[in-house]
Design a protein around this motif. Sequence first.
Motif, short mmCIF file in Angstrom:
data_model
loop_
_atom_site.label_atom_id
_atom_site.label_comp_id
_atom_site.label_asym_id
_atom_site.label_seq_id
_atom_site.Cartn_x
_atom_site.Cartn_y
_atom_site.Cartn_z
N ASP A 355 0.83 -1.20 0.00
CA ASP A 355 0.00 0.00 0.00
C ASP A 355 0.87 1.26 0.00
O ASP A 355 0.50 2.28 -0.60
CB ASP A 355 -0.93 0.00 1.21
N GLY A 359 0.70 1.08 -4.78
CA GLY A 359 -0.68 1.37 -5.16
C GLY A 359 -0.81 2.24 -6.40
O GLY A 359 -1.60 1.95 -7.30
N ASP A 363 -2.33 0.09 -9.94
CA ASP A 363 -3.78 0.16 -9.72
C ASP A 363 -4.56 -0.51 -10.84
O ASP A 363 -5.69 -0.95 -10.63
CB ASP A 363 -4.22 1.61 -9.56
N HIS A 366 -4.49 -6.52 -12.17
CA HIS A 366 -5.42 -7.33 -11.38
C HIS A 366 -4.74 -8.06 -10.23
O HIS A 366 -5.31 -8.22 -9.15
CB HIS A 366 -6.13 -8.33 -12.30
N HIS A 369 -4.56 -6.16 -6.91
CA HIS A 369 -5.81 -6.15 -6.13
C HIS A 369 -6.11 -7.55 -5.57
O HIS A 369 -6.64 -7.67 -4.46
CB HIS A 369 -6.95 -5.64 -6.99
N ARG A 372 -3.91 -7.87 -2.50
CA ARG A 372 -4.48 -7.09 -1.39
C ARG A 372 -5.71 -7.80 -0.81
O ARG A 372 -5.89 -7.85 0.41
CB ARG A 372 -4.88 -5.69 -1.86
N ALA A 373 -6.54 -8.36 -1.70
CA ALA A 373 -7.75 -9.03 -1.23
C ALA A 373 -7.39 -10.20 -0.32
O ALA A 373 -8.02 -10.40 0.74
CB ALA A 373 -8.57 -9.52 -2.43
N ALA A 388 -11.60 -5.36 -2.83
CA ALA A 388 -10.38 -5.64 -3.58
C ALA A 388 -10.60 -6.80 -4.55
O ALA A 388 -10.12 -6.77 -5.69
CB ALA A 388 -9.23 -5.95 -2.62
N LYS A 391 -12.44 -5.55 -7.61
CA LYS A 391 -11.56 -4.84 -8.54
C LYS A 391 -10.69 -5.83 -9.31
O LYS A 391 -10.48 -5.67 -10.52
CB LYS A 391 -10.68 -3.86 -7.76
N ALA A 392 -10.18 -6.84 -8.63
CA ALA A 392 -9.34 -7.84 -9.30
C ALA A 392 -10.14 -8.59 -10.36
O ALA A 392 -9.64 -8.83 -11.48
CB ALA A 392 -8.77 -8.82 -8.28
#
Length: 415
Positions: A355, A359, A363, A366, A369, A372-373, A388, A391-392
């Motif tokens: 982060d 980031g 961004d 995929h 994200h 991060r998820a 997240a 978004k992925a």
Amino acid sequence: MTDIDEAITRAHHEEWARVVASLAKRFGDLDIAEEAAAEAFTVAVERWPLDGVPPNPGAWLTTTANRRAIDRIRRESKRDDKQKEAVAMHDDTPHEPLGAIEDDRLRLLFTCCHPALAPEARIALTLRMVGGLTVPEIAKAFLVQETTMGQRITRAKTKIKAAHIPYRVPEAADLPERVSGVLAVLFLVFNEGYLSSGDHENSVRGDLTLEAIRLTRLVRGLLPDDGEVAGLLALMLLIEARRTARISATGELVRLDEQDRGSWDLALIAEGHALVRERLGVVANGGPRPGRYQILAAINAVHTSVRDARDTDWSQIVALYDQMVRVDGSPIVRLNRAIAVAELDGPEVALAEIDRHLGSSLDDYHAFHATRADLLRRLGRSGDSRAAYDKAIELAENAAEVALLTRRRDQLGRS
């Protein structure tokens, strides 16, 4: 899909580059080679359902394509050069070795990767002419319009013709400076097979991964002492060894830590490990420092050296990524390092790192994200994790990967 349809599809994947390379060698023109090959496959679509698949589909396609090419040259000769037709149809001179290895597709590969072409043109042309990908597939991989990609490939072929770029393997003295571009293209072809932008059925394309490995073996024959060639071959072998375990019966991508390691190809793993050990020995004896492919191969060797994911030596993997960052400090490399850090120091440390540093640059990627998820899920932050994952999923293009991300998101439940 009927048996005939499957045979035609399989023949296209297996024979496209072989047919194009054979025609390029004979006629010295990539436009003629590509168009004649395309016509031959069109005839196959029309004839094979009626006549049946020939005993040797590759030979049938090559013969048909040669006839189509000669027909085209004959038509053009009426307007232009009569001698060109005569040479094309009555060339009885023996073929002389053109460079260090006698292989049509290797010649084609070095032609497509010639430094006179822009890097993006080299990759696109190789994926089309050697890898056999369609223009829409390549355009999707490059995130550009099909018309733009078609124009890019056309310009590259025109440049080859206008600059009289030879259809041959370079001389030994020219190989070292030419090989890095070739390796980059081969790795891109391999990656398209390893995680294709296609549907569930084609999420992994073994035809492309195996062809990339075959061509890399040939390049290693040219440069047996080049560490990066050996490293790329080892990397491909260690990844290819896991291919059958990567997609579940339901078409979902299977994470490395969840794969059935008993289904891995032990022969490929042994060969890959041997190459890694060979390069480690060279470095230990004062040889050049390893490049990116050698380091990536070493990382994959660590992953494939244990029979249980829980026994993975994450401290060694993080140390290897520290070396990798010094060679290639790109955001994607740093993201992969953070994934390893999460296993060693915990998800909170890794999340803070990505982060804070990645980031803004990743961004639109995929995997950023998705990573991060997963970290947010492990920290119990289900709502943030769901966002997240959303978004992925929005950014991912591989159908098997989308299936995995969707399932993991849905397992979070409503928050």
